[in-house]
Design a protein around this motif. Structure first.
Motif, PDB file in Angstrom:
ATOM      1  N   ILE A  18      69.011  12.617  36.718  1.00  0.00           N
ATOM      2  CA  ILE A  18      67.735  13.313  36.543  1.00  0.00           C
ATOM      3  C   ILE A  18      66.841  13.083  37.754  1.00  0.00           C
ATOM      4  O   ILE A  18      66.255  14.026  38.297  1.00  0.00           O
ATOM      5  N   GLU A  19      66.763  11.837  38.195  1.00  0.00           N
ATOM      6  CA  GLU A  19      65.933  11.512  39.365  1.00  0.00           C
ATOM      7  C   GLU A  19      66.411  12.252  40.610  1.00  0.00           C
ATOM      8  O   GLU A  19      65.609  12.673  41.443  1.00  0.00           O
ATOM      9  N   GLN A  77      69.947   8.778  33.994  1.00  0.00           N
ATOM     10  CA  GLN A  77      68.615   8.627  34.599  1.00  0.00           C
ATOM     11  C   GLN A  77      68.678   8.918  36.091  1.00  0.00           C
ATOM     12  O   GLN A  77      67.831   9.627  36.636  1.00  0.00           O
ATOM     13  N   VAL A 111      73.889   5.762  30.405  1.00  0.00           N
ATOM     14  CA  VAL A 111      72.491   6.176  30.298  1.00  0.00           C
ATOM     15  C   VAL A 111      71.782   5.969  31.637  1.00  0.00           C
ATOM     16  O   VAL A 111      71.023   6.834  32.090  1.00  0.00           O
ATOM     17  N   ARG A 112      72.057   4.867  32.294  1.00  0.00           N
ATOM     18  CA  ARG A 112      71.466   4.647  33.622  1.00  0.00           C
ATOM     19  C   ARG A 112      71.943   5.713  34.608  1.00  0.00           C
ATOM     20  O   ARG A 112      71.188   6.180  35.451  1.00  0.00           O
TER      21      ARG A 112
END
Length: 96
Positions: free
Chosen positions: A33-34, A30, A26-27
């Motif tokens: 996406i960033e 993230q 999940v990290r």
């Protein structure tokens, strides 16, 4: 009961390991996406996380059966009552 407890501990360790891996995934999503990664690549990773969560869910349900349902039957709890409780728990997780 000792065998059941050792099986419960194995499942617990397995689930915790899976959850840590899922947390890392999940990290990673993230970060993707960033960083503006392609949506297709992100969706592949999201699908992997969903699959990992489903696998963990199956193990947690197995542990529930070993621990909660089996204990309630052994304690003399009405088996119909224990089964009804188990069904409520399981059907709460079934997608409609």
């Amino acid at each position: 009961m000792t065998d059941t407890m050792s099986e419960e501990e194995k499942i617990k360790k397995n689930v915790l390991s899976r959850m840590k891996r899922i947390e890392g995934q999940v990290r990673g999503i993230q970060g993707m996406i960033e960083a503006g990664k392609e949506c297709q690549d992100i969706l592949v990773q999201v699908r992997a996380v969903r699959s990992a969560l489903q696998s963990a869910n199956k193990l947690i349900l197995k542990r529930y059966l070993l621990r909660c349902y089996a204990e309630s039957v052994e304690d003399g709890t009405d088996s119909k009552e224990a089964l009804d409780k188990f069904i409520r728990v399981v059907t709460g997780f079934i997608e409609g």
